[in-house]
Design a protein around this motif. Structure first.
Motif, PDB file in Angstrom:
ATOM      1  N   THR A 112       0.675  -1.229   0.193  1.00  0.00           N
ATOM      2  CA  THR A 112      -0.052   0.022  -0.016  1.00  0.00           C
ATOM      3  C   THR A 112       0.802   1.090  -0.153  1.00  0.00           C
ATOM      4  O   THR A 112       1.725   1.393   0.675  1.00  0.00           O
ATOM      5  CB  THR A 112      -0.655  -0.107   1.171  1.00  0.00           C
ATOM      6  OG1 THR A 112      -1.731  -1.214   1.372  1.00  0.00           O
ATOM      7  CG2 THR A 112      -1.923   1.299   1.397  1.00  0.00           C
ATOM      8  N   GLN A 151       0.007   5.284  -0.716  1.00  0.00           N
ATOM      9  CA  GLN A 151      -0.732   6.473  -1.081  1.00  0.00           C
ATOM     10  C   GLN A 151      -2.064   5.966  -1.599  1.00  0.00           C
ATOM     11  O   GLN A 151      -2.832   5.196  -1.000  1.00  0.00           O
ATOM     12  CB  GLN A 151       0.062   7.655  -1.455  1.00  0.00           C
ATOM     13  CG  GLN A 151       1.129   7.894  -0.740  1.00  0.00           C
ATOM     14  CD  GLN A 151       1.854   9.153  -1.405  1.00  0.00           C
ATOM     15  OE1 GLN A 151       1.631   9.538  -2.565  1.00  0.00           O
ATOM     16  NE2 GLN A 151       2.755   9.758  -0.483  1.00  0.00           N
ATOM     17  N   ALA A 152      -2.082   6.442  -2.850  1.00  0.00           N
ATOM     18  CA  ALA A 152      -3.383   6.017  -3.583  1.00  0.00           C
ATOM     19  C   ALA A 152      -3.381   4.577  -4.328  1.00  0.00           C
ATOM     20  O   ALA A 152      -4.084   4.719  -5.112  1.00  0.00           O
ATOM     21  CB  ALA A 152      -3.629   7.049  -4.575  1.00  0.00           C
ATOM     22  N   PHE A 153      -2.253   3.969  -4.143  1.00  0.00           N
ATOM     23  CA  PHE A 153      -2.336   2.574  -4.788  1.00  0.00           C
ATOM     24  C   PHE A 153      -2.014   1.366  -3.902  1.00  0.00           C
ATOM     25  O   PHE A 153      -1.350   1.556  -2.851  1.00  0.00           O
ATOM     26  CB  PHE A 153      -1.091   2.712  -5.735  1.00  0.00           C
ATOM     27  CG  PHE A 153      -0.655   1.422  -6.296  1.00  0.00           C
ATOM     28  CD1 PHE A 153      -1.641   0.953  -7.394  1.00  0.00           C
ATOM     29  CD2 PHE A 153       0.542   0.627  -6.119  1.00  0.00           C
ATOM     30  CE1 PHE A 153      -1.172  -0.178  -7.892  1.00  0.00           C
ATOM     31  CE2 PHE A 153       0.610  -0.612  -6.734  1.00  0.00           C
ATOM     32  CZ  PHE A 153       0.069  -1.177  -7.653  1.00  0.00           C
ATOM     33  N   ASP A 154      -2.767   0.352  -4.154  1.00  0.00           N
ATOM     34  CA  ASP A 154      -2.288  -0.837  -3.599  1.00  0.00           C
ATOM     35  C   ASP A 154      -2.598  -2.045  -4.388  1.00  0.00           C
ATOM     36  O   ASP A 154      -3.144  -2.036  -5.490  1.00  0.00           O
ATOM     37  CB  ASP A 154      -3.449  -1.015  -2.039  1.00  0.00           C
ATOM     38  CG  ASP A 154      -4.851  -1.156  -2.810  1.00  0.00           C
ATOM     39  OD1 ASP A 154      -5.219  -2.172  -3.296  1.00  0.00           O
ATOM     40  OD2 ASP A 154      -5.601  -0.230  -2.345  1.00  0.00           O
ATOM     41  N   ASN A 170      -5.270  -1.651  -7.216  1.00  0.00           N
ATOM     42  CA  ASN A 170      -6.179  -0.591  -7.058  1.00  0.00           C
ATOM     43  C   ASN A 170      -5.754   0.771  -7.117  1.00  0.00           C
ATOM     44  O   ASN A 170      -4.760   1.039  -6.310  1.00  0.00           O
ATOM     45  CB  ASN A 170      -6.994  -0.697  -5.806  1.00  0.00           C
ATOM     46  CG  ASN A 170      -7.962  -2.100  -5.917  1.00  0.00           C
ATOM     47  OD1 ASN A 170      -8.770  -2.478  -6.710  1.00  0.00           O
ATOM     48  ND2 ASN A 170      -7.625  -3.050  -4.715  1.00  0.00           N
ATOM     49  N   VAL A 171      -6.256   1.507  -7.763  1.00  0.00           N
ATOM     50  CA  VAL A 171      -5.633   2.851  -7.977  1.00  0.00           C
ATOM     51  C   VAL A 171      -6.789   3.803  -7.530  1.00  0.00           C
ATOM     52  O   VAL A 171      -7.968   3.908  -8.267  1.00  0.00           O
ATOM     53  CB  VAL A 171      -5.221   3.436  -9.627  1.00  0.00           C
ATOM     54  CG1 VAL A 171      -4.764   4.783  -9.622  1.00  0.00           C
ATOM     55  CG2 VAL A 171      -4.238   2.478  -9.782  1.00  0.00           C
ATOM     56  N   HIS A 172      -6.678   4.437  -6.421  1.00  0.00           N
ATOM     57  CA  HIS A 172      -7.672   5.364  -5.953  1.00  0.00           C
ATOM     58  C   HIS A 172      -7.455   6.689  -6.388  1.00  0.00           C
ATOM     59  O   HIS A 172      -6.871   7.640  -5.918  1.00  0.00           O
ATOM     60  CB  HIS A 172      -7.289   5.320  -4.407  1.00  0.00           C
ATOM     61  CG  HIS A 172      -7.618   3.903  -3.839  1.00  0.00           C
ATOM     62  ND1 HIS A 172      -8.814   3.273  -3.585  1.00  0.00           N
ATOM     63  CD2 HIS A 172      -6.553   3.188  -3.103  1.00  0.00           C
ATOM     64  CE1 HIS A 172      -8.552   2.069  -3.115  1.00  0.00           C
ATOM     65  NE2 HIS A 172      -7.077   1.869  -2.849  1.00  0.00           N
ATOM     66  N   VAL A 173      -8.174   7.013  -7.512  1.00  0.00           N
ATOM     67  CA  VAL A 173      -8.047   8.184  -8.155  1.00  0.00           C
ATOM     68  C   VAL A 173      -8.325   9.424  -7.272  1.00  0.00           C
ATOM     69  O   VAL A 173      -7.854  10.322  -7.335  1.00  0.00           O
ATOM     70  CB  VAL A 173      -8.947   8.039  -9.686  1.00  0.00           C
ATOM     71  CG1 VAL A 173      -8.841   9.597 -10.267  1.00  0.00           C
ATOM     72  CG2 VAL A 173      -8.517   7.199 -10.506  1.00  0.00           C
ATOM     73  N   THR A 174      -9.562   9.269  -6.718  1.00  0.00           N
ATOM     74  CA  THR A 174      -9.924  10.127  -5.497  1.00  0.00           C
ATOM     75  C   THR A 174     -10.384   9.230  -4.334  1.00  0.00           C
ATOM     76  O   THR A 174     -10.458   8.229  -4.608  1.00  0.00           O
ATOM     77  CB  THR A 174     -11.127  11.138  -5.880  1.00  0.00           C
ATOM     78  OG1 THR A 174     -12.400  10.332  -6.110  1.00  0.00           O
ATOM     79  CG2 THR A 174     -10.870  11.762  -7.592  1.00  0.00           C
ATOM     80  N   PRO A 175     -10.725   9.786  -3.283  1.00  0.00           N
ATOM     81  CA  PRO A 175     -11.100   9.044  -2.138  1.00  0.00           C
ATOM     82  C   PRO A 175     -12.235   8.515  -2.463  1.00  0.00           C
ATOM     83  O   PRO A 175     -12.688   7.333  -1.877  1.00  0.00           O
ATOM     84  CB  PRO A 175     -11.408  10.016  -0.959  1.00  0.00           C
ATOM     85  CG  PRO A 175     -10.292  11.393  -1.377  1.00  0.00           C
ATOM     86  CD  PRO A 175     -10.592  11.172  -2.845  1.00  0.00           C
ATOM     87  N   THR A 189     -12.084   4.625  -7.641  1.00  0.00           N
ATOM     88  CA  THR A 189     -11.169   3.589  -7.724  1.00  0.00           C
ATOM     89  C   THR A 189     -11.066   2.748  -9.125  1.00  0.00           C
ATOM     90  O   THR A 189     -12.184   2.468  -9.398  1.00  0.00           O
ATOM     91  CB  THR A 189     -11.211   2.478  -6.461  1.00  0.00           C
ATOM     92  OG1 THR A 189     -11.115   3.261  -5.132  1.00  0.00           O
ATOM     93  CG2 THR A 189     -10.164   1.471  -6.511  1.00  0.00           C
TER      94      THR A 189
END
Length: 802
Positions: free
Chosen positions: A393, A395-398, A451-456, A459
């Motif tokens: 994990t 930041q915005a990627f896991d 998973n890329v969390h483009v915004t909160p 995804t």
């Protein structure tokens, strides 16, 4: 409408229905239940139900997978002992309420499944992330299971081959430093006795914790057998699990598990009925009870839950395994997991009669009393699996990725006494035929999903698994006499060319002469890539939308049911491409939950019985092979409501349309032409409904009194690909109820449960017993047989938890 347009319309309509359903329900707001890291989906609406359907802990309502969760409270109230007791209660899931043995469970999800447990399952079953390679000797008892997760749709990326339909995940309880003692014992009709115990706690403070679970389940036979003058279809299973958790250093956890089950339950005894072609209805006649098989003098009337099977059912089964899991946090961003497991099972011997008829003389030429169809079976299997998994994990990627290895050795011996019905008074029965197979499987896989969390709130998910599946197959076919002795060709040379052997009272088919496949197709390797792509959006705090594309892969194999050398052939992998879209919502201050998913599955090379060209014989043969294409589509609606604190309601609906798009073959030699194109899949009801209500009674008692009722209903379905009226299972349903009382300290709970309260009986399948009778007063009568559901049961249980 064009097919692609219909798919989009189906998914769009499914997504649109959830807010409409919610708008029409208006219960009063309820006090939200406190958050819990592993809460249960037991009828009421509870926050923060945690699942690991994506190999990570996520909230149920924020998991971009169609998943249902069954927790402890629901199982206790409904007296759910095995996964088979969940039949009809989970959206999208179909499983027969009875099977050859209590440990043999076959599952279908969204029309995808395999009813024959000798072949690979299409719905994967996992115990704590360990895959069970065969449906034979699966999970028997749910004593220390914390929850059951039912994942719908292909799970090939994270869970591997043979999960094209979905996955059943049993997540067992993990011991902690806290002392945990619980158990239950109960008694019911049919001399049912269930006893379960679980104890866990610290062994070395701060270093080692452990748990022990034991379970014993038994009941007398549910079915009366006049031929044997006893009740059959009983249960007698005993099992246990030991788990140790070692934490020698910060960030390091080692879990060791050992489990085992012994099953001495009887094999299934089937109920007989008949079909009259003249009026296209079940005729009301049952088993042959007099005369000979050639010219019966009498039939019994069909009686529900009565089997005339002439051979005593025998079963000795054992299963178990050991697992070592290592979880290590490399740093705050990376975690490494290793899961090593060795499992095995044995069924030796298993003997069951699958004609439901009394044993009678065959005819004048063979006057001894014999079975029409009987099986003596020995199965042995062992498997080793190793998985190395890395999770990260940033930041915005896991991501979750890993390597996987499976080795399985499956040995089967099926001696089939399929004598058939005589067509003349001088005919001899077919010689029993022994199918002796050994399949060795090797699976090598590598997978990655991120998973890329483009915004909160938004995804994107993408991933895939590359699979190499290799199999070797050794097979022999041996002819036997009616006493179970191999026929020696040196003493009876007729066996080499086929024909009657009067001295033994049998005939031997020329195509079933003793053979081995040692010099033909007996090893094959398949490769596949199963991608997944998805998007999820938290549109509002209590509105979560997702859409996925995924490909499923069911590994190729060899025909373990070959009847001659020409049919001992490999069949190719089955693939399915799935698109699904869903919405998960909560309303009215979490008093109402409405989840809805629409889906479309497109199959290629569907594994089934087909007419295929055999390079061995140079002709077309009936064998296990691949139908070119088929599809299923539908939707699943799950709702849970708590209109006030004392009342919990559940209502689930499944709609499933199935169709063979291309499944036909012309006549060739002795193989007749057939076309199943346009027909429905067998064993798949179009509609399934489930509803339950649980009321906490304001009785003014020092503890808590609950009343509950539930019911499920499913529309009719067929037992065969031809959709023949003779094999149609009527629409049916079941009603259950319970009453429970928990003491004020919540340590003691007493529950009275009733299942199938109307004592209704239905066939779970119907199959023919030979060809129609051609002689005597019953000429034209087709004999049928099938398993039936358990009768009404009433069970009183006392449970303790400390």
């Amino acid at each position: 409408m064009h097919r692609s347009a219909r798919r989009l319309a189906l998914l769009a309509s499914a997504t649109a229905l959830a807010p409409i359903a919610a708008a029409h329900a208006a219960p009063a707001p309820a006090e939200a239940a406190p958050a819990a890291p592993a809460a249960e989906a037991d009828g009421g609406v509870k926050d923060d139900i945690v699942v690991t359907a994506t190999r990570r802990e996520t909230r149920l309502q924020q998991t971009p997978v169609a998943v249902s969760v069954i927790g402890n409270e629901f199982r206790a109230q409904q007296n759910v002992i095995t996964a088979r007791d969940l039949a009809g209660q989970i959206p999208g899931l179909y499983t027969a309420p009875s099977g050859i043995t209590p440990l043999t469970n076959t599952f279908f999800i969204r029309g995808i499944g395999n009813s024959d447990p000798i072949f690979d399952p299409t719905v994967g079953t996992y115990i704590d992330d360990v895959y069970l390679a065969r449906a034979i000797n699966g999970m028997s008892d749910l004593t220390d299971v914390e929850r059951v997760e039912v994942l719908r749709g292909p799970q090939g990326t994270l869970f591997g081959a043979n999960s094209a339909g979905g996955a059943i995940r049993y997540v067992t309880r993990t011991p902690t430093e806290r002392f945990d003692l619980r158990g239950d014992v109960g008694y019911g009709n049919y001399n049912t006795v269930n006893a379960h115990g679980y104890v866990a706690g610290s062994l070395v403070p701060g270093l080692l914790v452990g748990s022990v679970a034991i379970a014993h389940d038994q009941h007398d036979g549910y079915t009366w057998n006049p031929s044997l003058k006893t009740h059959v279809n009983n249960q007698q299973t005993t099992g246990g699990r030991i788990k140790l958790v070692l934490t020698p250093a910060a960030g390091l956890k080692v879990t060791l598990t050992a489990d085992g089950t012994i099953d001495h339950s009887q094999t299934a005894s089937y109920v007989a009925t008949t079909y009259n072609a003249s009026n296209a209805k079940l005729s009301g006649l049952g088993a042959i009870t007099g005369g000979t098989l050639y010219s019966p003098t009498s039939f019994s009337s069909y009686q529900a839950n009565v089997s005339y099977a002439g051979r005593y059912p025998v079963n000795t089964s054992r299963s178990g395994g050991v697992t070592a899991r290592i979880d290590y946090d490399l740093d705050s961003h990376l975690a490494l997991h290793s899961i090593s497991a060795l499992r095995a099972f044995s069924q030796n011997p298993v003997n069951y009669n699958n004609d439901g008829q009394a044993r009678l003389p065959y005819n004048s030429a063979q006057p001894r009393a014999i079975d029409i169809s009987d099986n003596a079976i020995t199965y042995r299997q062992h498997q080793f699996t190793q998985e190395l998994q890395l999770q990260g994990t940033w930041q915005a990627f896991d991501f979750t990725g890993g390597l996987y290895y499976l080795f399985e050795n499956f040995a089967s011996e099926r001696l089939g006494y399929v004598t058939g019905l005589p067509q003349s008074d001088t005919a001899l029965p077919a010689a029993p035929f022994d199918q002796i197979g050994r399949t060795r499987s090797f699976n090598y896989s590598a997978y990655l999903q991120g998973n890329v969390h483009v915004t909160p709130r938004l995804t994107f998910t993408a991933g895939g698994r590359y699979i190499i599946q290799r199999r070797t197959f050794a097979f022999r076919g041996v002819n036997y006499d009616l006493d179970g002795n191999p026929i020696d060709p040196t003493l009876y040379p007729q066996v080499l060319t086929g024909g009657a052997i009067p001295a033994l009272g049998v005939t031997v088919s020329a195509s079933q002469v003793n053979f081995t496949n040692a010099n033909i197709l007996n090893a094959k390797t398949w490769r596949a890539f199963t991608p997944k792509a998805g998007i999820s959006w938290q549109a509002a705090p209590d509105v979560f939308l997702f859409a996925n594309y995924a490909k499923g892969f069911d590994a190729g194999g060899f025909n373990n049911r070959a009847l001659n050398l020409a049919t001992a052939l490999p069949y190719n992998p089955e693939t399915v491409n799935t698109i699904e879209a869903g919405i998960k919502t909560e309303w009215l201050d979490h008093a109402l939950r409405v989840n809805l998913t629409g889906f479309h599955n497109a199959y290629k090379n569907l594994q089934t019985a087909v007419s295929a060209y055999s390079p061995v014989s140079g002709t077309y043969v009936s064998t296990r092979g691949n139908a070119p294409s088929a599809h299923t589509e539908g939707f699943e609606l799950e709702t849970a409501a708590q209109p006030w604190r004392s009342l919990a309601l559940t209502f689930n609906v499944t709609y499933l349309a199935t169709r063979y798009d291309d499944y036909a073959a012309p006549a060739y030699g002795t193989v007749p032409a057939y076309t199943y194109t346009g027909n429905q899949f067998p064993f798949q009801p179009k509609w399934q409904y489930f509803a339950s209500a649980t009321w906490t009674v304001p009785a003014g008692l020092p503890g808590e009194l609950k009343l509950g009722a539930s019911g499920n209903f499913q529309t009719s379905f067929f037992s065969n690909q031809l959709n023949t009226p003779a094999y149609q299972i009527a629409a049916h349903g079941y009603a259950n109820a319970f009453i429970s009382y928990a003491t004020a300290d919540e340590r003691w709970t007493f529950t009275l449960t009733g299942r199938n309260l109307t004592n209704s009986f239905f066939f779970t399948s119907l199959t023919p017993v030979g060809a129609a009778i051609k002689a005597g007063p019953y000429a034209g009568t087709l004999l049928l047989q099938g398993a039936q559901n358990p009768p009404r049961t009433v069970f009183l249980k006392a449970a303790y938890a400390f």
